[in-house]
Scaffold this motif. Structure first.
Motif: not given
Length: 327
Positions: A103-127
């Motif tokens: 759970f803790r791994h999934a939660l950290v991935r999800g939180l960072v995904g929202i604030f850094a990877d996808f939604w605030t950077t429009v996917g640029c952070g993840a790419v």
């Protein structure tokens, strides 16, 4: 292929997923999340008719965040690293050491995904992060200590892990309910790399794994049996039971009850005796069942014919396994 190596120098055959396949999996998940938002959002809007606008806005915001965050976290926790999109593409999230995520791994991935990877950077952070990482790790993976691997690897061979026929009756009495997938994976990877390990490392690691597995199954390894042979017997029995459950057939091992029992036992299926093997998916030759008897097996490792996809149908390969009744 991943260069992941455990602390005991056992290489794990984990192939990082490509950016394109991860993007497709994410798109599939995003479409399903959008469907949930539309379906439940319509119902929520109906219920909030006439409610104070500020309260309605707060409820809608909480609902949207719950779907965007709860979807990946819930699925990856419940399925040990797979969302519906990843299932469709044959992907899975694993820890940096190759183990299953929690759970803790999934939660950290999800939180960072929202604030850094996808939604605030429009996917640029993840790419950008994925392209800069040798394992294709996005920022959420960097923070959680995880990465995404391909479960369905093209060209992988099914190499059987053979159990000495004399061990069939002994293995049938084991309680395998305490044997975890993580520990079974470590044992399979050890057997698959046995011939490539330094003898001292192979011996120490084999003893450690055999001790852990024996504690899980509740029965110590028989005296005089090499740890690799003990592990092969346990994994083969585990695979036999899994196959029996899926096939829905009664598969009753035959053989003596003392120690390994008399040589010549096997598994009876409809009156016919067949060898006891369990399929092992490896990315290259060299696993147990493809000649791993040397290089680290002081008492003789589990063997079977190289390149054989169906296991040992006669007793020739069993002669060199080193299996023997306990003293």
């Amino acid at each position: 292929m991943s260069d992941l190596v455990t602390g005991e120098a056992v290489s794990l055959d984990l192939q990082p997923a490509r950016l394109a396949s991860r993007a497709i999996a994410f798109t599939l998940d995003l479409l399903m999340q959008g469907a949930c938002l539309l379906l439940f959002g319509w119902g929520l809007g109906t219920l909030l008719t006439g409610v104070d606008p500020a309260l309605g806005t707060a409820v809608v915001l909480v609902f949207v965040v719950a779907v965007l965050l709860g979807w990946p976290v819930g699925w990856e926790t419940a399925t040990r690293g797979r969302s519906p999109g990843k299932m469709a593409l044959g992907l899975r999230v694993v820890r940096d050491d190759g183990g299953p995520v929690r759970f803790r791994h999934a939660l950290v991935r999800g939180l960072v995904g929202i604030f850094a990877d996808f939604w605030t950077t429009v996917g640029c952070g993840a790419v950008i992060s994925s392209l800069a990482s040798t394992r294709g790790k996005r920022l959420g993976d960097q923070a959680a200590g995880t990465f995404v691997v391909r479960e369905r690897t093209p060209g992988a061979r099914h190499v059987p892990v053979a159990m000495h026929p004399a061990a069939a009756a002994w293995a049938a009495s084991l309680d395998l309910s305490g044997l975890t997938d993580d520990l079974a994976l470590q044992a399979r990877q050890y057997l698959g790399r046995l011939g490539q390990l330094d003898p001292a490392v192979a011996g120490a690691l084999g003893m450690r794994l055999a001790t852990e597995v024996a504690a899980r199954v509740g029965i110590p390894a028989p005296v005089g049996v090499h740890p690799a042979e003990f592990l092969a017997a346990v994994l083969a029995e585990r695979g036999r039971r899994a196959y029996a459950r899926e096939a829905g057939n009664a598969m009753t091992p035959v053989g003596g009850a003392a120690g390994w029992g008399p040589v010549g036992g096997g598994t009876s299926v409809g009156g016919s005796e067949v060898p006891v093997v369990v399929g092992e998916v490896v990315g290259e030759p060299g696993g147990v069942g493809a000649g791993t008897g040397g290089g680290g097996s002081a008492g003789g490792g589990a063997e079977s014919g190289a390149g054989s996809e169906r296991g040992v149908a006669d007793g020739e390969a069993a002669k060199g396994t080193g299996f023997k009744p306990p003293v």
